[in-house]
Structures are given as structure tokens and as C-alpha cells.
Scaffold this motif. Structure first.
Motif, PDB file in Angstrom:
ATOM      1  N   PRO A 320      15.304  -0.602  13.446  1.00  0.00           N
ATOM      2  CA  PRO A 320      15.529  -1.377  14.677  1.00  0.00           C
ATOM      3  C   PRO A 320      15.750  -0.507  15.911  1.00  0.00           C
ATOM      4  N   ASP A 321      16.292   0.712  15.731  1.00  0.00           N
ATOM      5  CA  ASP A 321      16.558   1.573  16.883  1.00  0.00           C
ATOM      6  C   ASP A 321      15.336   2.387  17.307  1.00  0.00           C
ATOM      7  N   GLY A 322      14.200   2.164  16.655  1.00  0.00           N
ATOM      8  CA  GLY A 322      12.978   2.864  17.026  1.00  0.00           C
ATOM      9  C   GLY A 322      12.685   4.092  16.194  1.00  0.00           C
ATOM     10  N   ASN A 323      13.656   4.576  15.422  1.00  0.00           N
ATOM     11  CA  ASN A 323      13.430   5.726  14.552  1.00  0.00           C
ATOM     12  C   ASN A 323      12.670   5.305  13.297  1.00  0.00           C
ATOM     13  N   LEU A 324      12.189   6.295  12.575  1.00  0.00           N
ATOM     14  CA  LEU A 324      11.464   6.047  11.332  1.00  0.00           C
ATOM     15  C   LEU A 324      12.244   6.618  10.160  1.00  0.00           C
ATOM     16  N   ILE A 325      12.104   5.980   9.005  1.00  0.00           N
ATOM     17  CA  ILE A 325      12.700   6.473   7.772  1.00  0.00           C
ATOM     18  C   ILE A 325      11.662   6.307   6.666  1.00  0.00           C
ATOM     19  N   VAL A 326      11.751   7.141   5.639  1.00  0.00           N
ATOM     20  CA  VAL A 326      10.719   7.131   4.589  1.00  0.00           C
ATOM     21  C   VAL A 326      11.370   6.887   3.233  1.00  0.00           C
ATOM     22  N   PRO A 327      11.594   5.628   2.857  1.00  0.00           N
ATOM     23  CA  PRO A 327      12.056   5.345   1.495  1.00  0.00           C
ATOM     24  C   PRO A 327      10.939   5.608   0.499  1.00  0.00           C
ATOM     25  N   VAL A 328      11.311   5.795  -0.760  1.00  0.00           N
ATOM     26  CA  VAL A 328      10.359   6.259  -1.775  1.00  0.00           C
ATOM     27  C   VAL A 328      10.213   5.238  -2.895  1.00  0.00           C
ATOM     28  N   ILE A 329       8.960   4.929  -3.243  1.00  0.00           N
ATOM     29  CA  ILE A 329       8.638   4.094  -4.405  1.00  0.00           C
ATOM     30  C   ILE A 329       8.394   5.042  -5.572  1.00  0.00           C
ATOM     31  N   ARG A 330       9.306   5.068  -6.529  1.00  0.00           N
ATOM     32  CA  ARG A 330       9.227   6.016  -7.640  1.00  0.00           C
ATOM     33  C   ARG A 330       8.254   5.526  -8.709  1.00  0.00           C
ATOM     34  N   ASN A 331       7.524   6.504  -9.273  1.00  0.00           N
ATOM     35  CA  ASN A 331       6.547   6.218 -10.338  1.00  0.00           C
ATOM     36  C   ASN A 331       5.622   5.068  -9.927  1.00  0.00           C
ATOM     37  N   ALA A 332       5.075   5.180  -8.725  1.00  0.00           N
ATOM     38  CA  ALA A 332       4.243   4.114  -8.169  1.00  0.00           C
ATOM     39  C   ALA A 332       2.985   3.872  -8.989  1.00  0.00           C
ATOM     40  N   ASP A 333       2.494   4.896  -9.668  1.00  0.00           N
ATOM     41  CA  ASP A 333       1.281   4.740 -10.463  1.00  0.00           C
ATOM     42  C   ASP A 333       1.503   3.902 -11.715  1.00  0.00           C
ATOM     43  N   GLN A 334       2.762   3.622 -12.051  1.00  0.00           N
ATOM     44  CA  GLN A 334       3.069   2.833 -13.244  1.00  0.00           C
ATOM     45  C   GLN A 334       3.373   1.376 -12.917  1.00  0.00           C
ATOM     46  N   LEU A 335       3.289   1.004 -11.648  1.00  0.00           N
ATOM     47  CA  LEU A 335       3.605  -0.363 -11.223  1.00  0.00           C
ATOM     48  C   LEU A 335       2.338  -1.192 -11.107  1.00  0.00           C
ATOM     49  N   ASN A 336       2.423  -2.468 -11.515  1.00  0.00           N
ATOM     50  CA  ASN A 336       1.322  -3.381 -11.226  1.00  0.00           C
ATOM     51  C   ASN A 336       1.501  -3.909  -9.814  1.00  0.00           C
ATOM     52  N   LEU A 337       0.609  -4.776  -9.372  1.00  0.00           N
ATOM     53  CA  LEU A 337       0.654  -5.226  -7.985  1.00  0.00           C
ATOM     54  C   LEU A 337       1.922  -6.025  -7.696  1.00  0.00           C
ATOM     55  N   VAL A 338       2.387  -6.814  -8.660  1.00  0.00           N
ATOM     56  CA  VAL A 338       3.618  -7.577  -8.457  1.00  0.00           C
ATOM     57  C   VAL A 338       4.804  -6.630  -8.288  1.00  0.00           C
ATOM     58  N   GLY A 339       4.895  -5.637  -9.174  1.00  0.00           N
ATOM     59  CA  GLY A 339       5.981  -4.665  -9.071  1.00  0.00           C
ATOM     60  C   GLY A 339       5.923  -3.870  -7.787  1.00  0.00           C
ATOM     61  N   MET A 340       4.713  -3.521  -7.347  1.00  0.00           N
ATOM     62  CA  MET A 340       4.552  -2.775  -6.111  1.00  0.00           C
ATOM     63  C   MET A 340       4.994  -3.624  -4.914  1.00  0.00           C
ATOM     64  N   ALA A 341       4.623  -4.906  -4.923  1.00  0.00           N
ATOM     65  CA  ALA A 341       5.004  -5.793  -3.817  1.00  0.00           C
ATOM     66  C   ALA A 341       6.522  -5.944  -3.735  1.00  0.00           C
ATOM     67  N   LYS A 342       7.175  -6.097  -4.885  1.00  0.00           N
ATOM     68  CA  LYS A 342       8.634  -6.232  -4.895  1.00  0.00           C
ATOM     69  C   LYS A 342       9.305  -4.960  -4.393  1.00  0.00           C
ATOM     70  N   ALA A 343       8.782  -3.786  -4.817  1.00  0.00           N
ATOM     71  CA  ALA A 343       9.368  -2.518  -4.379  1.00  0.00           C
ATOM     72  C   ALA A 343       9.198  -2.316  -2.877  1.00  0.00           C
ATOM     73  N   VAL A 344       8.004  -2.622  -2.366  1.00  0.00           N
ATOM     74  CA  VAL A 344       7.735  -2.470  -0.932  1.00  0.00           C
ATOM     75  C   VAL A 344       8.637  -3.383  -0.114  1.00  0.00           C
ATOM     76  N   ASN A 345       8.737  -4.651  -0.506  1.00  0.00           N
ATOM     77  CA  ASN A 345       9.551  -5.602   0.240  1.00  0.00           C
ATOM     78  C   ASN A 345      11.027  -5.244   0.194  1.00  0.00           C
ATOM     79  N   ASP A 346      11.500  -4.802  -0.970  1.00  0.00           N
ATOM     80  CA  ASP A 346      12.911  -4.441  -1.109  1.00  0.00           C
ATOM     81  C   ASP A 346      13.271  -3.260  -0.210  1.00  0.00           C
ATOM     82  N   LEU A 347      12.450  -2.196  -0.238  1.00  0.00           N
ATOM     83  CA  LEU A 347      12.752  -1.018   0.572  1.00  0.00           C
ATOM     84  C   LEU A 347      12.635  -1.317   2.061  1.00  0.00           C
ATOM     85  N   ALA A 348      11.620  -2.094   2.436  1.00  0.00           N
ATOM     86  CA  ALA A 348      11.439  -2.426   3.850  1.00  0.00           C
ATOM     87  C   ALA A 348      12.607  -3.260   4.372  1.00  0.00           C
TER      88      ALA A 348
END
Length: 453
Positions: A320-348
Motif C-alpha cells: 500500500p505504501d508503494g514499495n515492493l516485496i517478494v514473497p516466495v511460493i515454495r516447491n512451485a513445480d510440485q503444485l497443481n493449478l488449484v494449489g498455485m492459485a491458493k498460494a498466490v492469493n494467500d501471499l498477495a
């Protein structure tokens, strides 16, 4: 009444310290169990330290902007119990007592060693000058030699002006004076040489710092950079100075993905309780491409290349303050699309709310940033060290395009976007950098429109 030591908790394997940013409680305030006491900040994440007991804050051991090591006591809380307790749960009472005994033994050993070294030093500094040889030394000469740290060998080699070559007071004083002069000249020479080297080393830095002065008038507003802004600035400059940045660009037709998502997003949200954005779809393609080109998933340590086993995708998110942060999705190659969507939404979501934990931003091996969120069609992102590559996703646009069919070519409206790939040319050549982003594009363009999730 008992005193409880509130310590800085462990915040991740790679986090050793944090900065105190704001005290939420003042001395004398009542504190409930699990109530936040102080706000802290690591190099990327702001968080709170909660109290593990109920009581009254009686002492704050650090102030704002102080750096605290993990495990250090930051505050004292008075509770209704007896004795002194600590917030460190990693040690039992027995371990603490053993540690205390060990510390006492180590302290005694250190003191003994210090006394021995001191005795040795005194013996060395007050060497006994004897007359056992062919030369005689007066008590005055011997006293001067001992005071100035002149050894027997030095004294024996000294030319004397007295009777039968005897060393006089004037001889030894002249020797002492000449020795001090040589030391001063040597020190001066060394200092001058050091200053010259320092001047040569910093000449480039000084040249870069000697920017055009910025004039400020009465209508201008002076704004101090935030703590995170300063760290991002240093991180970006260090990355540019470390890596040889090269970019490759490719245009991707994502019409099939656009139409598929439009068809499936409603049922997906109803079933999973999650929004289906484009980001997890792109992340899935990137993870697949990394498996095909594992040498893009590396880090550089001097002349050594570290090939990462896990595929941990960093996802640049705006705060919100204009800065950027880089959260990490661990073992992304082992996630299906549902798992990837949940991880992306949770971190965001947690990034926007300032609820990320220090571990959420650690261990990334490759980063993806979505510059299209702000309408940019492409960008040249800076590598997130110590990684060697980063992918920028441009905005998806409707554009006229040539469509090839067995019946011939024609012009049609397509959804297209640019992928911008920045990589470290020290270890990633143009072929690998280009093939990788091409493979990402191929996965996106080959999207199965009948896919079910």
C-alpha cells in the motif's frame, strides 16, 4: 511478583537480527497474553512481537531504530509468579543451568589465560640485562634498556663510545631516539601508502557520488526515504553492480488462456472459494520451464555455481505504501493449478495487509514480477540477488494479428502480451536466457482450452 524476559524470537533460518521500529506499549502498561508489545522489522518484513505472559511492562531495553539480535531480551514484564522466567522456549531449565556452569568454567579459563599472557608480557617487557658477556653495562644503561624494551642481543650489538667500547647513557639514548625515528618514518610511510591506495580505490566511488548538486527552493518538499525504501535502493544498486544484466523479449498469444479463464473463473471461485487470476497460470508455466532448463535456477558464489534443487518462485507484490516485496511460493513445480492459485492469493493478501512472516520472503530461486498490473507492456527488471534471472509479465492487450490457418492467413483480434526476461550474463548466456523465455511462451500458447481444474 516475578520478572519475565521478553526476547526477540527466531524469525527464520536466515534471519539473525531485526530493527525495533515502534513500541506498542509503554512502561507501566498492562499487557495481556499474546498481545503485541513491539513492532520490529527485518530486511524485508515488518512484524510484531507478542507477549507470552500477562503482566505489566516495567522496562524497555531497546529504543526505536536499535538493532536487536535473535534471542536478546528486549523488555522486562512483571508477572504475578515468583522468580525470573524467560521467553526462550528452546532451552530447558537443566540446559540453562548447564550453560551457566559452562560459562563460569569458560570465564575462569579465560581469566587464567589472561593472567598468564600478562605475566609473559611483563617478563618480555622487562628482560633482565646481564653482564655475563665480555661487556659491562651500568645499572643506568640496564634500566633504560629494560624500560625501552631493548633486548640483550640488541644491547650486545650496540657500538659503545665509552672506555673499551662500553655503552654509555648517551649511546643508548641515541639508539632509542633513532629507533623511534625509524618507527615514525615507517608508520608515516605506511600511512601515506594506505591513504594513496584508499584514494585510488575510492576514486571511482567518489566520482559516482559527485553527482550534480540538487537545488532546493522554498516551494519544494523534502521527503525522507522510508527504511524499506533505503534497503530496496541499496539492494537494487548492489544487483546492478554485481550482475551483467541482459534482456530477452518475446510476444505471446494468450487468447486461449483468456477465453478459458473467462469461462471457468466463476465455477472455480464457487467451488474453491478463491479467485482465479492470470498469475497462477503464468507461475505454473514458469515452474515447468525451470524443470526443462534447471541451469536458470542457480546462484553464483564467487567462482562457484550453486544449482538449486527446489523451485521456489518469488512473486513481486506491491504494498500500500508503494514499495515492493517478494514473497516466495515454495516447491512451485510440485503444485497443481488449484494449489498455485491458493498460494498466490494467500501471499498477495498477506502482503497487502502487512502480515507476511520473515520466512515468507526467504529462499527464492527465481522471481516473477507483473509490470502489466500498472499498464506497462514490457519492462527490464533488476535481478533479485543472489538469483540469476527474473521475468516481467507485461499487460495483456487486444491487438490485430496475422492468424495462420490451412485455408490461408487472415487478420484477427487476439489477446497478446510481452514477456521480458532479465538474466545474469556472467553465467546465463543468450541461448539459455532466450530458450527459457521461449519455453514459457510455448507452454502458454499451447494451453488446453478444455482443461478442467
Amino acid at each position: 511478583m516475578a520478572k519475565f524476559e521478553l526476547k526477540l524470537p527466531k524469525m527464520g533460518e536466515s534471519v539473525a537480527e531485526a530493527t525495533v521500529t515502534n513500541w506498542l506499549k509503554e512502561v507501566g502498561d498492562t499487557i495481556e497474553l499474546d498481545e503485541p508489545v513491539v513492532e520490529i522489522a527485518t530486511d524485508k518484513v515488518d512484524s510484531e512481537v507478542p507477549s507470552e505472559v500477562e503482566g505489566v511492562l516495567i522496562e524497555k531495553l531497546f529504543g526505536p531504530d536499535d538493532v536487536v539480535q535473535v534471542g536478546q531480551t528486549i523488555a522486562i514484564i512483571e508477572t504475578s509468579g515468583d522468580g525470573v522466567s524467560s521467553s526462550s522456549n528452546s532451552e530447558s531449565k537443566e540446559e540453562t543451568e548447564d550453560s551457566s556452569n559452562d560459562n563460569e568454567v569458560e570465564t575462569a579459563a579465560e581469566e587464567a589465560e589472561s593472567l598468564v599472557n600478562q605475566a609473559k608480557s611483563e617478563v618480555s617487557a622487562n628482560q633482565i640485562i646481564s653482564n655475563d658477556g665480555e661487556r659491562f653495562y651500568s645499572p643506568l644503561v640496564k634500566n633504560i634498556a629494560q624500560q625501552e624494551g631493548i633486548s640483550q642481543d640488541e644491547l650486545d650489538k650496540l657500538d659503545g663510545s665509552g672506555l673499551e667500547g662500553r655503552v654509555t647513557k648517551d649511546d643508548i639514548l641515541a639508539y632509542v631516539a633513532s629507533g623511534k625515528k625509524r618507527k615514525e618514518e615507517s608508520a608515516s610511510s605506511a600511512k601515506k601508502s594506505s591513504e594513496n591506495k584508499k584514494a585510488e580505490t575510492s576514486s571511482g566511488e567518489n566520482a559516482s557520488k559527485m553527482a550534480t548538486p540538487v537545488s532546493v527552493n522554498g516551494a519544494d518538499e523534502i521527503i525522507q526515504m522510508s527504511r524499506m525504501g533505503k534497503m530496496i535502493s541499496k539492494h537494487m544498486v548492489a544487483s546492478v553492480q554485481t550482475s551483467a544484466h541482459v534482456q530477452s523479449f518475446i510476444e505471446v498469444d494468450v487468447t486461449a488462456i483468456w477465453n478459458w479463464r473467462e469461462r471457468i473463473k466463476g465455477s472455480f471461485q464457487k467451488r474453491e472459494g478463491e479467485k482465479l487470476t492470470f498469475t497462477p497460470i503464468f507461475m505454473e508455466a514458469v515452474a515447468k520451464a525451470i524443470r526443462d532448463f534447471p541451469m536458470i535456477n542457480i546462484a553464483v558464489d564467487g567462482d562457484t555455481i550453486i544449482k538449486r534443487k527446489n523451485v521456489n518462485l518469488g512473486m513481486a507484490a506491491a504494498l500500500p505504501d508503494g514499495n515492493l516485496i517478494v514473497p516466495v511460493i515454495r516447491n512451485a513445480d510440485q503444485l497443481n493449478l488449484v494449489g498455485m492459485a491458493k498460494a498466490v492469493n494467500d501471499l498477495a493478501t498477506r502482503a497487502r495487509m502487512g502480515k507476511l512472516k520473515p520466512d515468507d520472503t526467504q529462499g527464492g530461486t527465481y522471481t516473477v514480477t507483473n509490470v502489466g498490473t500498472f499498464g506497462s507492456i514490457m519492462g527490464t527488471p533488476i535481478i533479485n540477488q543472489p538469483q540469476v534471472a527474473i521475468l516481467a509479465l507485461g499487460a495483456i492487450r487486444k491487438v490485430p494479428a496475422v492468424i495462420e490457418t490451412p485455408e490461408g492467413d487472415f487478420i484477427g483480434i487476439r489477446h497478446k502480451m510481452f514477456l521480458s526476461h532479465s538474466y545474469d550474463h556472467r553465467v546465463v548466456n543468450g541461448a539459455l536466457g532466450g530458450q527459457f523465455v521461449q519455453r514459457v511462451a510455448q507452454y502458454l500458447e499451447a494451453w488446453d482450452s478444455s482443461r478442467e481444474v
